[in-house]
Design a protein around this motif. Structure first.
Motif, PDB file in Angstrom:
ATOM      1  N   LYS A   1       5.365   4.890  -2.466  1.00  0.00           N
ATOM      2  CA  LYS A   1       6.794   5.112  -2.669  1.00  0.00           C
ATOM      3  C   LYS A   1       7.540   3.788  -2.752  1.00  0.00           C
ATOM      4  CE  LYS A   1       6.713   9.405  -0.002  1.00  0.00           C
ATOM      5  NZ  LYS A   1       5.701   9.174   1.053  1.00  0.00           N
ATOM      6  N   LEU A   2       7.149   2.852  -1.878  1.00  0.00           N
ATOM      7  CA  LEU A   2       7.811   1.549  -1.890  1.00  0.00           C
ATOM      8  C   LEU A   2       7.512   0.822  -3.204  1.00  0.00           C
ATOM      9  CD1 LEU A   2       9.663   0.045  -0.042  1.00  0.00           C
ATOM     10  CD2 LEU A   2       7.707  -1.033   1.035  1.00  0.00           C
TER      11      LEU A   2
ATOM     12  N   ARG B   1       6.952   2.181  -6.042  1.00  0.00           N
ATOM     13  CA  ARG B   1       7.764   2.792  -7.095  1.00  0.00           C
ATOM     14  C   ARG B   1       9.174   2.249  -7.083  1.00  0.00           C
ATOM     15  NH1 ARG B   1       4.764   7.597  -6.645  1.00  0.00           N
ATOM     16  NH2 ARG B   1       5.899   8.361  -4.811  1.00  0.00           N
ATOM     17  N   ALA B   2       9.781   2.284  -5.905  1.00  0.00           N
ATOM     18  CA  ALA B   2      11.177   1.869  -5.808  1.00  0.00           C
ATOM     19  C   ALA B   2      11.328   0.387  -6.144  1.00  0.00           C
ATOM     20  CB  ALA B   2      11.705   2.162  -4.401  1.00  0.00           C
ATOM     21  N   LEU B   3      10.495  -0.443  -5.564  1.00  0.00           N
ATOM     22  CA  LEU B   3      10.578  -1.884  -5.829  1.00  0.00           C
ATOM     23  C   LEU B   3      10.322  -2.202  -7.298  1.00  0.00           C
ATOM     24  CD1 LEU B   3       8.883  -3.946  -2.972  1.00  0.00           C
ATOM     25  CD2 LEU B   3      11.240  -3.987  -3.750  1.00  0.00           C
TER      26      LEU B   3
ATOM     27  N   ARG C   1      10.693  -0.323  -9.897  1.00  0.00           N
ATOM     28  CA  ARG C   1      11.829   0.086 -10.727  1.00  0.00           C
ATOM     29  C   ARG C   1      12.959  -0.911 -10.605  1.00  0.00           C
ATOM     30  NH1 ARG C   1      12.144   1.176 -14.509  1.00  0.00           N
ATOM     31  NH2 ARG C   1      13.781   2.281 -15.618  1.00  0.00           N
ATOM     32  N   GLY C   2      13.288  -1.216  -9.367  1.00  0.00           N
ATOM     33  CA  GLY C   2      14.421  -2.092  -9.133  1.00  0.00           C
ATOM     34  C   GLY C   2      14.239  -3.460  -9.748  1.00  0.00           C
TER      35      GLY C   2
ATOM     36  N   SER D   1      11.622   1.711   5.666  1.00  0.00           N
ATOM     37  CA  SER D   1      11.822   0.779   4.553  1.00  0.00           C
ATOM     38  C   SER D   1      11.638   1.495   3.212  1.00  0.00           C
ATOM     39  CB  SER D   1      10.904  -0.432   4.678  1.00  0.00           C
ATOM     40  OG  SER D   1       9.595  -0.100   4.365  1.00  0.00           O
TER      41      SER D   1
ATOM     42  N   ASP E   1       0.806  -1.226   0.000  1.00  0.00           N
ATOM     43  CA  ASP E   1       0.000   0.000   0.000  1.00  0.00           C
ATOM     44  C   ASP E   1       0.837   1.273   0.000  1.00  0.00           C
ATOM     45  OD1 ASP E   1      -1.048   0.924   3.330  1.00  0.00           O
ATOM     46  OD2 ASP E   1       0.798  -0.051   2.679  1.00  0.00           O
ATOM     47  N   SER E   2       2.156   1.152   0.204  1.00  0.00           N
ATOM     48  CA  SER E   2       2.975   2.363   0.173  1.00  0.00           C
ATOM     49  C   SER E   2       3.372   2.679  -1.269  1.00  0.00           C
ATOM     50  CB  SER E   2       4.227   2.173   1.030  1.00  0.00           C
ATOM     51  OG  SER E   2       5.227   3.082   0.669  1.00  0.00           O
TER      52      SER E   2
ATOM     53  N   PHE F   1      12.983   9.184  -6.801  1.00  0.00           N
ATOM     54  CA  PHE F   1      13.361   8.620  -5.500  1.00  0.00           C
ATOM     55  C   PHE F   1      13.748   9.712  -4.521  1.00  0.00           C
ATOM     56  CE2 PHE F   1      12.461   4.796  -7.088  1.00  0.00           C
ATOM     57  CZ  PHE F   1      13.437   4.023  -7.700  1.00  0.00           C
TER      58      PHE F   1
ATOM     59  N   PRO G   1      12.199  -2.936   7.636  1.00  0.00           N
ATOM     60  CA  PRO G   1      12.917  -2.625   6.395  1.00  0.00           C
ATOM     61  C   PRO G   1      13.790  -3.806   5.948  1.00  0.00           C
ATOM     62  CG  PRO G   1      13.391  -1.018   8.144  1.00  0.00           C
ATOM     63  CD  PRO G   1      12.680  -2.136   8.773  1.00  0.00           C
TER      64      PRO G   1
END
Lengths: 221, 520
Positions: free
Chosen positions: A11-12, A14-16, A18-19, B318, A8-9, B340, A102
Motif C-alpha cells: 500500500k505504501l 502504491r501511494a508513494l 503515485r505521489g 504511515s 515491503d508494504s 487509496f 510515519p
C-alpha cells in the motif's frame, strides 16, 4: 529524476509511487530486498528510498553491499525504527538521510529534492540560463521574472538538461529520467514535450535555451 | 527493635547482677559476722580461765590491769558476769555501773545479740554459760588432762542438747540454794562459798561480753556499697557493649534498608548486597535479589511490550498517512484515489484487529475476561476455521489433512476457542513450506479430547520454542505488517490459560511444528 523505492508494504509503495510520479519523478517500485539490490546496481538512480525491514535481504545489508560495490547513489532510509542508535547506524553505513515512519509526504519530497541536487553538486538551487531562471529547490521556472507554468514532465526534462548543462542528452536518456520502467512511452514523447517546453520558455524552436544536436539529442548551454 | 533488644538484655543482666550481688553480699556478710562472733567467743571463753572451783568454793578473779580494754575509755569493751539466777557477780569498769542485758534463763549455752553499748555505740554481745573450771589438787602438773577436762566440760555443755533441760533442773536446784551462797569480794577476786549439802558442781556462771561493732558495720557497709557499685559499673559497661553489639549486628539491616529505598521502577537493575553478610541474612539477601530479578524482567517485558505495540502500529499508520496525503494532493486522479480508499480501509481493518487482539490480551492479563460456556462440536469449528484460510492455502499449494474423532465435543467459550483454533491454523498455513501438508486431528484421550495441528516448518528452531509465545515475537521480523505482528500465539497462550486448556508445543523431527491442545 530517477528514484528507486524499496519497501515491503504494497500500500505504501502504491501511494508513494503515485505521489512521486505526480511530482515528476521517474519511480521504480520494489518490495523485496534481493530484487531491490539488483535494481539498484543495474540501474542508475538519483536517489534510492530504502526501507530497513525487507524480505529477502534487509535494508542495511543491501546498503552495505551497494557501497562495497562502489555505488555512490544517494540513499534515503525510510524506517519505523526511530532509536538514535538505529539512525546513527544507518548513516554510518552510508545512507545520506534517514526519515522515520510515519512521515510527511511533503517533507519526503523536499529531502529527495535535496539529495538530487546534491548529486549534481549545486548548492545554489538557482540556475540561470539566459532569460530563464530555474530554481531546482522550489521547482520553479521564470522567464524574465515571470513564472512559467510547466507540467511536471516538462519541468523534469528542463531540470535534467539544466543539471547536465553542457552535456548532450539523447532522447532515450531524457526519457529514462522522466519516465520509469513501467511506462511504454517512446522517444517521440520527448520530442513533443521539448517542443511544448520551448514554446513556454523561449521563442519557439529557435532562440530557445534548449538546443538540438542533430542525430544526438538535446542540450542546454 | 534494637532498643527492645537492648532493654531486654539489660533488664535480664540487671536481674542477674542484682541476684548475684545480693547472694554474694549476704554470704560475705554472714562470714564476716561469723568471724567477728568467733573472735568474740574466743575472748569470752578466756573468762572461763578466770574461774576456779575448789571444792565448795568458787573463785572468779578478774584484773582490769590484765585486760585494760575493759577500763573506761574510748572503744572500751564490756563484760558482766552473773550467776544462773541473774545475780551480778562482776561488772567491767567500762560499764560504770550500768548493766548489760542478760537472758535468764539463757536460750542456749552461747548466744549472740546486737545491742547498744552504754556509751551509745552500736555493739554486739555474746552470752556464755559455763561451769567454772576445776582445779584438781591431786594432779596439779597434769595440764593436759586438766585442760582436756575443762574442755570436756565446756564441750559437753555446748554439744549436749539436753542442756536446757538440765539447766532448768540445775536452776531449780540453784534457785533453791542461791540465797544460801556467800559471796565475798576482795579486790579483783570474788569468792563464792557454797554450803555443804549443795552440789557446787552444778553452779554455772553466765558471762555477757560486748564490744563495739562500728568497724564491723563500716566494713559491711563498704562491702555492700562496693558490690552495688561494681554491679552498676558492670551494668553500664554491659549496656554499652550490648548496644554496640546490637547496633553492629543490626547494621547490615540498615544497609539493606538504605539500598532498598534506592530501588524503584526506574532503578530496578540495582541489587542488594552487604559486605560480609551474616549467615542469617544471606538467605534473605538472595531471596530479595531473586525477587528483584523477576521484577526487573517483568518490567522489561512490559516496557518492551509498550514499545512493540507502538512500533507495530507505525507501519499501518504511515500507510494511512501517505495514502491520505497523496490522495489529497491530487484528488482528481480518480483511479488512484479509489485505490487509496480501498487501501486505507484495509489498513484500518488491520489496525482494528491488532487493537482487538491487544484488548483481548489485556483483559486476560487483568483478569477481566469473561468466559461463557457452551457445548461445542469440535469438528464443525475446525472445519469453519479451515474454510477461512482456503485462499491463502491454495496460493501456497498447502493442503489439509483432517482426522476427527466423531462426536468430539467440548464445553468451553465458543468465541475464544475459535480465536485460538483460527490463530493456530493461520499460523500453520503462513509458515508451512509451500506444497506441504498441514495435519489437523482431534483425538480422544482418557480425560477428554486432544486437538493437534501440525505443519512442516522450515525456519523454526528448537531455541525459538522458548520465545514463541512472547508478545510481538516473530521469527522473521520482515514479515511484519498486515496481519502479522507476532501476537497470534501470545493470544493463544493467554486464552488457553483462561479456558484452562493445556497447550503443548513441540518441534518433531526438526522440521515438523506441532501444537497439541488437551481439553479436559
Amino acid at each position: 529524476m530517477r528514484i528507486l523505492i524499496v519497501e515491503d508494504s504494497e500500500k505504501l509503495l502504491r501511494a508513494l509511487g503515485r505521489g512521486l510520479r505526480k511530482m515528476g519523478y521517474s519511480v521504480d517500485l520494489v518490495s523485496d530486498g534481493n530484487e531491490g539490490y539488483d535494481y539498484a546496481r543495474l540501474n542508475d538512480y538519483d536517489v534510492i528510498v530504502l526501507d530497513l525491514l525487507l524480505p529477502g535481504m534487509d535494508g542495511l545489508t543491501l546498503l552495505t553491499k551497494l557501497r562495497k560495490l562502489g555505488n555512490e547513489t544517494h540513499v534515503l532510509i525510510l524506517s519505523a525504527k526511530d532509536q538514535v542508535e538505529d539512525r546513527v547506524k544507518g548513516l554510518e553505513l552510508g545512507a545520506d538521510d534517514y526519515m522515520i515512519k510515519p512521515f510527511s509526504f511533503e517533507e519526503l519530497c523536499a529531502r529527495l529534492n535535496t539529495l538530487v541536487r546534491r548529486r549534481y553538486e549545486k548548492k545554489n538551487p538557482e540556475h540561470i540560463v539566459g532569460p530563464v531562471t530555474i530554481n531546482t529547490a522550489a521547482r520553479q521556472v521564470r522567464l524574465n521574472n515571470d513564472i512559467v507554468n510547466l507540467t511536471p514532465g516538462e519541468y523534469a526534462i528542463l531540470e535534467c538538461l539544466t543539471l547536465n548543462r553542457g552535456q548532450v542528452l539523447s532522447k532515450e536518456q531524457i526519457l529514462d529520467s522522466v519516465h520509469d520502467c513501467d511506462s511504454f512511452a517512446g522517444p517521440n514523447v520527448v520530442e513533443v514535450m521539448v517542443c511544448t517546453l520551448r514554446k513556454k520558455i523561449g521563442n519557439g524552436n529557435t532562440g530557445s535555451i534548449i538546443r538540438t544536436r542533430r542525430g544526438y539529442g538535446y542540450y542546454v548551454e | 527493635m534494637r532498643t527492645n533488644l537492648t532493654v531486654r538484655i539489660l533488664i535480664g543482666t540487671f536481674a542477674v547482677l542484682l541476684l548475684a550481688g545480693l547472694m554474694l553480699g549476704m554470704t560475705i556478710h554472714k562470714r564476716v559476722l561469723n568471724e567477728f562472733d568467733i573472735a568474740l567467743e574466743a575472748k569470752a571463753k578466756t573468762f572461763v580461765m578466770l574461774t576456779e572451783r575448789e571444792g565448795q568454793e568458787l573463785e572468779f578473779e578478774f584484773s582490769h590491769e590484765a585486760m585494760p580494754e575493759f577500763k573506761l575509755g574510748k572503744n572500751a569493751e564490756f563484760f558482766q558476769a552473773f550467776l544462773a539466777d541473774g545475780t551480778v557477780l562482776v561488772r567491767s569498769e567500762s560499764l560504770a555501773g550500768s548493766d548489760l542485758g542478760v537472758m535468764i534463763p539463757p536460750r542456749s549455752r552461747r548466744d549472740f545479740r546486737n545491742l547498744r553499748l552504754p556509751d551509745g555505740r552500736p555493739g554486739r554481745a555474746i552470752q556464755l554459760s559455763f561451769w567454772p573450771r576445776v582445779e584438781d589438787e591431786e594432779d596439779p602438773d597434769d595440764d593436759s588432762s586438766d585442760s582436756s577436762d575443762e574442755e570436756a566440760t565446756l564441750d559437753e555443755a555446748d554439744d549436749s542438747t539436753s542442756d536446757t533441760v538440765g539447766e532448768e533442773d540445775a536452776d531449780d536446784e540453784e534457785g533453791a540454794i542461791i540465797s544460801d551462797l556467800v559471796i565475798t569480794k576482795s579486790g579483783d577476786e570474788i569468792k563464792i562459798l557454797v554450803p555443804d549439802g549443795i552440789n557446787a558442781e552444778s553452779l554455772s556462771i553466765i558471762v555477757v561480753m560486748a564490744r563495739g561493732r562500728q568497724r564491723l558495720n563500716a566494713m559491711l557497709l563498704s562491702l555492700h556499697l562496693t558490690l552495688a557499685f561494681t554491679d552498676l559499673v558492670i551494668l553500664a559497661f554491659i549496656g554499652f557493649l550490648v548496644r554496640r553489639a546490637v547496633r553492629d549486628g543490626l547494621q547490615p539491616i540498615d544497609q539493606i534498608n538504605e539500598q532498598l529505598n534506592r530501588i524503584g521502577p526506574e532503578a530496578l537493575d540495582n541489587r542488594v548486597s552487604v559486605v560480609k553478610p551474616p549467615e542469617e541474612l544471606q538467605t534473605i539477601l538472595s531471596a530479595l535479589n531473586g525477587m528483584l530479578d523477576r521484577l526487573e524482567r517483568a518490567f522489561d517485558r512490559e516496557r518492551r511490550f509498550s514499545s512493540n505495540v507502538a512500533h507495530e502500529l507505525r507501519t499501518p499508520v504511515s500507510e494511512l498517512r501517505t495514502a491520505c496525503e497523496v490522495g489529497g494532493k491530487w484528488p482528481d486522479d480518480r483511479e488512484s484515489v479509489q485505490q487509496f480508499f480501498a487501501d486505507i480501509h484495509e489498513t484500518a481493518l488491520q489496525m482494528e484487529r491488532i487493537v482487538s487482539n491487544l484488548l483481548t490480551l489485556s483483559r486476560c492479563d487483568n483478569g477481566t475476561a469473561t468466559v461463557t460456556l457452551e457445548d461445542i462440536q469440535l469438528e464443525l469449528l475446525i472445519q469453519q476455521c479451515l474454510d477461512r484460510v482456503t485462499t491463502d492455502a491454495e496460493a501456497k499449494e498447502v493442503r489439509f489433512n483432517l482426522r476427527v474423532e466423531p462426536d468430539a465435543e467440548v464445553c468451553t467459550d465458543r468465541e475464544k476457542l475459535e480465536i485460538i483454533v483460527q490463530n493456530l491454523i493461520d499460523n500453520a498455513v503462513t509458515y508451512a513450506i509451500p506444497g506441504s501438508v498441514v495435519n489437523c486431528a482431534i483425538d480422544g484421550t482418557d480425560s477428554g479430547f486432544e486437538l493437534v495441528v501440525e505443519n512442516q516448518a522450515a525456519e523454526i528452531t528448537r531455541g525459538d520454542l522458548e520465545n514463541i509465545f512472547d508478545r510481538f515475537w516473530q521469527k522473521d521480523p520482515s514479515r511484519s505488517g498486515g496481519d502479522h505482528v507476532g501476537l497470534g500465539l501470545s493470544i493463544v497462550k493467554a486464552l488457553c490459560e483462561l479456558l484452562r486448556i493445556n497447550i503443548h508445543i513441540e518441534l518433531k523431527d526438526e522440521s515438523t511444528f506441532q501444537v497439541r491442545m488437551a481439553f479436559t
